[in-house]
Design an enzyme around this catalytic site. Structure first.
Site, PDB file in Angstrom:
ATOM      1  N   HIS A  54       0.614  -6.309  -8.346  1.00  0.00           N
ATOM      2  CA  HIS A  54      -0.480  -6.025  -9.262  1.00  0.00           C
ATOM      3  C   HIS A  54      -0.296  -6.958 -10.456  1.00  0.00           C
ATOM      4  CE1 HIS A  54       0.337  -2.128  -7.235  1.00  0.00           C
ATOM      5  NE2 HIS A  54      -0.975  -1.954  -7.267  1.00  0.00           N
ATOM      6  N   ASP A  57       2.357  -5.788 -12.771  1.00  0.00           N
ATOM      7  CA  ASP A  57       3.738  -5.795 -12.285  1.00  0.00           C
ATOM      8  C   ASP A  57       4.426  -7.068 -12.767  1.00  0.00           C
ATOM      9  OD1 ASP A  57       3.162  -3.515 -10.747  1.00  0.00           O
ATOM     10  OD2 ASP A  57       2.663  -4.714  -8.981  1.00  0.00           O
ATOM     11  N   GLU A 217      -3.052   2.436   4.539  1.00  0.00           N
ATOM     12  CA  GLU A 217      -1.633   2.707   4.313  1.00  0.00           C
ATOM     13  C   GLU A 217      -1.209   3.916   5.124  1.00  0.00           C
ATOM     14  OE1 GLU A 217       1.165   4.283   0.698  1.00  0.00           O
ATOM     15  OE2 GLU A 217      -0.006   2.473   0.295  1.00  0.00           O
ATOM     16  N   ASP A 245      -0.606  -1.610   4.902  1.00  0.00           N
ATOM     17  CA  ASP A 245       0.545  -1.138   4.140  1.00  0.00           C
ATOM     18  C   ASP A 245       1.341  -0.178   5.009  1.00  0.00           C
ATOM     19  OD1 ASP A 245      -0.094  -2.581   1.922  1.00  0.00           O
ATOM     20  OD2 ASP A 245      -0.721  -0.882   0.686  1.00  0.00           O
ATOM     21  N   ASP A 257       6.016   7.637   0.231  1.00  0.00           N
ATOM     22  CA  ASP A 257       6.405   6.217   0.203  1.00  0.00           C
ATOM     23  C   ASP A 257       7.827   6.006   0.713  1.00  0.00           C
ATOM     24  OD1 ASP A 257       4.042   5.034  -0.647  1.00  0.00           O
ATOM     25  OD2 ASP A 257       4.488   5.296  -2.766  1.00  0.00           O
TER      26      ASP A 257
END
Length: 395
Positions: A54, A57, A217, A245, A257
């Site tokens: 991003h 980031d 994802e 993802d 995650d």
């Protein structure tokens, strides 16, 4: 096959993954911030193909121009030194409080204009770095209270934002496509475009939908109780699987995650089977990066972070090895045929047959013995048992 990853495997990681400090809604960071340059070098050493990010980031939200240029200069130098690619870039429209009611769908028009301008600037950056995909995850695009949004207007504004970005890409001549990332909830109570199916329906309404696809994802689809392999299969079938993802998730709960394969292992096996082998009867295949969007355990230091990065790649390669063996097994091919999997690839209508022809075919209705047909055993359990035995390396 070797379990040591190479760039040919196209494994990529988000800077926000290996760079996650462990801060969550219930606790502060457990690790120091990671220098993006160090992340580039370390991922390259581990055999990764690329790194994604991003905008914030890499460059802090309020960084002055001089700081931004220095950060980008150092980042580009690290990429040049290592050969690591940047296949995908995305924009953070969810962290700063200004986005508390969303970016493209905020009830505040000035925020929407700021968000769209932020996206366009990062499309420029993505193109400069050679990215081919620009992901849009609308983490704050949604609501907690149904009465707080004019839902038709919100979808109009989402369409306006995506179409404006896609039109900008075309006007600039960039080699970029947009990939929308669905998620049912978190951080908003309900997020717009919550699943692959919602995303596909939305894309069909776009003016520039030809360059807009999806970035499904694993955990996001499974948070909604859906079958991830079915989701990516439909996106692939529709020609809209632009990015993917991969991570791990155990059931309908918060977005865990986990490392890929550390959640629903059987689902992970069939995901890799589809990505590597394609559909049993042929058809479109995915050739993009295998992108890991996960969080290293906040219980670990940076030694554990890099071990978790290696674990993602190792899990994928192990599952790839097992999936290739599964499809190559003659007994599996016989079981697929016995279960009618290949028969499903045959059109239901004969070549050139009309509905009038079908209705006139007594064998298909008047003379069709439904009771006899109901006696057929499809042997799906046997087929799945073979898959599990291959997954467990028992064959």
């Amino acid at each position: 096959m070797t379990l040591s990853p190479t760039t040919a495997d196209k494994f990529t990681f988000g800077l926000w993954t290996v760079g996650w400090t462990g801060a969550d809604p219930f606790g502060v960071a457990t690790r120091a911030a990671l220098d993006p340059v160090e992340a580039v070098h370390k991922l390259s050493e581990l055999g990764a193909y690329g790194i994604t990010f991003h905008d914030n980031d890499l460059v802090p939200f309020d960084a002055p121009a001089s700081e931004r240029e220095l950060i980008l200069k150092n980042f580009r130098a690290a990429l040049a030194d290592t050969g690591l690619k940047v296949p995908m870039v995305t924009t953070n429209l969810f962290s700063h409080p200004v986005f508390k009611d969303g970016g493209f769908t905020s009830n505040d028009r000035s925020v929407r204009r700021f968000a769209l301008s932020k996206v366009l600037r990062n499309i420029d950056l993505a193109a400069e770095l050679g990215a081919e995909t620009f992901v849009m995850w609308g983490g704050r695009e949604g609501s907690e209270y149904d009465g707080s949004k004019d839902l038709a207007a919100a979808l109009d504004r989402m369409k306006e934002g995506v179409d404006t970005a896609a039109g900008y890409i075309k006007d600039k001549g960039y080699n970029l496509r947009i990939a929308l990332e669905p998620k049912p909830n978190e951080p908003r109570g309900d997020i717009f475009l919550p699943t692959v199916g919602h995303g596909l329906a939305f894309i069909a309404q776009l003016e520039h939908g030809d360059i807009v696809g999806l970035n499904p994802e694993t955990g996001h689809e499974q948070m909604a109780g859906l079958n991830f392999t079915h989701g990516i299969a439909q996106a692939l079938w529709a020609g809209k699987l632009f990015h993917i993802d991969l991570n791990g998730q155990r059931g309908i709960k918060y977005d865990q995650d986990l490392v890929f394969g550390h959640g629903d292992l059987t689902s992970a096996f069939f995901t890799v089977d589809l990505l590597e082998n394609g559909f049993p009867g042929g058809g479109p295949k995915y050739d993009g990066p295998r992108h890991f969007d996960y969080k290293p355990s906040r219980t670990d230091g940076y030694d554990g972070v890099w071990e978790s990065a290696k674990a993602n790649m190792a899990m994928y390669l192990l599952l790839k090895e097992r999936a290739l063996a599964f499809r190559a097994d003659p007994e599996v091919q016989e079981a697929l045929a016995a279960s009618g999997v290949f028969e499903l690839g045959e059109p239901t209508l004969n070549a050139g047959e009309t509905t009038a022809d079908l209705l006139a075919d007594a064998a298909s209705f008047e003379d069709f013995d439904a009771d006899k047909a109901a006696e057929r055993s499809f042997a799906f359990v046997r087929l799945n048992q073979l898959a599990i035995e291959h997954l467990l390396n028992a064959r």
